[in-house]
Design a protein around this motif. Structure first.
Motif, PDB file in Angstrom:
ATOM      1  N   ASP A 160      37.891  40.025  43.390  1.00 22.25           N
ATOM      2  CA  ASP A 160      37.188  39.223  44.194  1.00 22.25           C
ATOM      3  C   ASP A 160      37.474  37.493  43.962  1.00 22.25           C
ATOM      4  OD1 ASP A 160      36.171  41.348  45.760  1.00 22.25           O
ATOM      5  OD2 ASP A 160      34.834  41.619  44.305  1.00 22.25           O
ATOM      6  N   HIS A 161      38.161  37.471  42.605  1.00 26.69           N
ATOM      7  CA  HIS A 161      38.052  35.839  42.321  1.00 26.69           C
ATOM      8  C   HIS A 161      39.159  35.392  43.247  1.00 26.69           C
ATOM      9  CE1 HIS A 161      38.849  32.569  39.603  1.00 26.69           C
ATOM     10  NE2 HIS A 161      37.741  32.754  38.980  1.00 26.69           N
ATOM     11  N   GLN A 162      38.981  33.943  43.398  1.00 33.48           N
ATOM     12  CA  GLN A 162      39.819  33.292  44.067  1.00 33.48           C
ATOM     13  C   GLN A 162      41.187  33.028  43.700  1.00 33.48           C
ATOM     14  OE1 GLN A 162      39.140  32.105  47.006  1.00 33.48           O
ATOM     15  NE2 GLN A 162      41.352  31.048  47.425  1.00 33.48           N
ATOM     16  N   LEU A 163      41.451  33.003  42.274  1.00 38.56           N
ATOM     17  CA  LEU A 163      42.753  33.168  41.891  1.00 38.56           C
ATOM     18  C   LEU A 163      43.550  34.506  41.870  1.00 38.56           C
ATOM     19  CD1 LEU A 163      42.496  31.241  38.432  1.00 38.56           C
ATOM     20  CD2 LEU A 163      43.726  30.506  40.098  1.00 38.56           C
ATOM     21  N   THR A 164      42.817  35.510  41.885  1.00 41.43           N
ATOM     22  CA  THR A 164      43.528  36.764  42.230  1.00 41.43           C
ATOM     23  C   THR A 164      43.638  36.948  43.672  1.00 41.43           C
ATOM     24  OG1 THR A 164      41.700  37.730  40.667  1.00 41.43           O
ATOM     25  CG2 THR A 164      43.162  39.331  41.867  1.00 41.43           C
ATOM     26  N   LYS A 165      42.830  36.282  44.538  1.00 44.95           N
ATOM     27  CA  LYS A 165      43.238  36.498  46.002  1.00 44.95           C
ATOM     28  C   LYS A 165      44.518  35.627  46.371  1.00 44.95           C
ATOM     29  CE  LYS A 165      38.513  37.150  47.475  1.00 44.95           C
ATOM     30  NZ  LYS A 165      37.270  36.657  48.187  1.00 44.95           N
TER      31      LYS A 165
END
Length: 217
Positions: A160-165
Motif C-alpha cells: 500500500d506504500h506509494q513507492l511500491t505502487k
C-alpha cells in the motif's frame, strides 16, 4: 568551517561553499591531503555545491571523498556505498537532462558492489538503476532492476506504500516497452535477413549470366 555551516543553515549555499573551500585549503596545509578532516570537508563541500546546483564542482569533491576513503580505508569501507549512490544521483540530476545516464548507471552499479547492511537502500539503488537503464532504452535490464526494487519495497514498505505502487506501475510500463522493443528487433532482423537473401539471389543470377556469356565465347 563554522561560518560555512552557519551560511548553509541560513540558506546561502554559494557563500557557504566559498567559506568551506577556504577551510579545506587550510586543513590540507595543516594535516596533508589525506586526513579524516579533509575527507569530511570534501563531503561537506559536495553537499553545499549540490545545494547550489554547482553539479560539476560537487561531483569533483565527491570523487575526491571516494578516492580518499578507498586510499585510507580500503574498498570495503561502509561510506563508499552511500558515496557512490550520491555520485550516481548527481549524474541523474534533471539539470543534466539525461546526458549522463550511462555515468549514473556506472556509479549505481558500483554502489551495488559495495558493502551495505541497509536492504531498503538496496531497493532504492535498484530503482535508480532501472531509471538509468530505461533512459538508455535497455528496457529488459531495466525491468529486472525494477523487479528487485519492487520485491524490496513490498517486503519493507508493504504493497500500500506509494513507492511500491509506483514501482508496480513502472513494472507494467517496462514490460510493455521491453515487449515492443523485442518485437521491433525481431522485425528488423527479419527484414535484414530478407534483404541479405535478396542480395545473394541477385549475385547468383549475375554469376550465372556471366558463366553463360563465357560459355558462348
Amino acid at each position: 568551517e563554522l561560518m560555512a555551516s552557519i551560511l548553509l543553515e541560513a540558506g546561502d549555499p554559494v557563500s557557504a561553499a566559498f567559506n568551506c573551500s577556504k577551510a579545506l585549503g587550510l586543513s590540507m596545509q595543516s594535516n596533508g591531503f589525506d586526513s579524516a578532516n579533509v575527507i569530511s570537508l570534501h563531503m561537506t563541500l559536495f553537499q553545499m555545491l549540490y545545494a547550489a546546483h554547482e553539479l560539476d564542482a560537487a561531483a569533483k569533491h565527491l570523487r575526491a571523498t571516494i578516492y580518499l576513503l578507498e586510499l585510507m580505508s580500503g574498498p570495503r569501507h561502509i561510506e563508499l556505498y552511500t558515496s557512490y549512490h550520491k555520485l550516481g544521483s548527481v549524474y541523474s540530476y534533471s539539470d543534466y537532462e539525461e546526458k549522463y545516464a550511462a555515468s549514473a548507471l556506472h556509479f549505481f552499479r558500483e554502489a551495488q558492489n559495495r558493502e551495505n547492511s541497509d536492504r531498503l537502500m538496496d531497493g532504492f539503488i535498484a530503482k535508480n538503476c532501472s531509471k538509468a537503464l530505461e533512459t538508455l532504452e535497455l528496457y529488459k535490464d531495466a525491468l529486472e532492476e525494477e523487479k528487485k526494487a519492487y520485491k524490496t519495497f513490498i517486503l519493507f514498505l508493504t504493497k500500500d506504500h506509494q513507492l511500491t505502487k509506483e514501482s508496480d506501475e513502472s513494472l507494467q510500463r517496462l514490460t510493455k516497452l521491453a515487449v515492443e522493443k523485442g518485437n521491433k528487433l525481431r522485425v528488423e532482423a527479419a527484414v535484414a535477413e530478407a534483404l541479405q537473401l535478396n542480395r545473394s539471389s541477385t549475385e547468383d543470377k549475375k554469376k550465372k549470366k556471366k558463366k553463360k556469356k563465357q560459355g558462348k565465347k
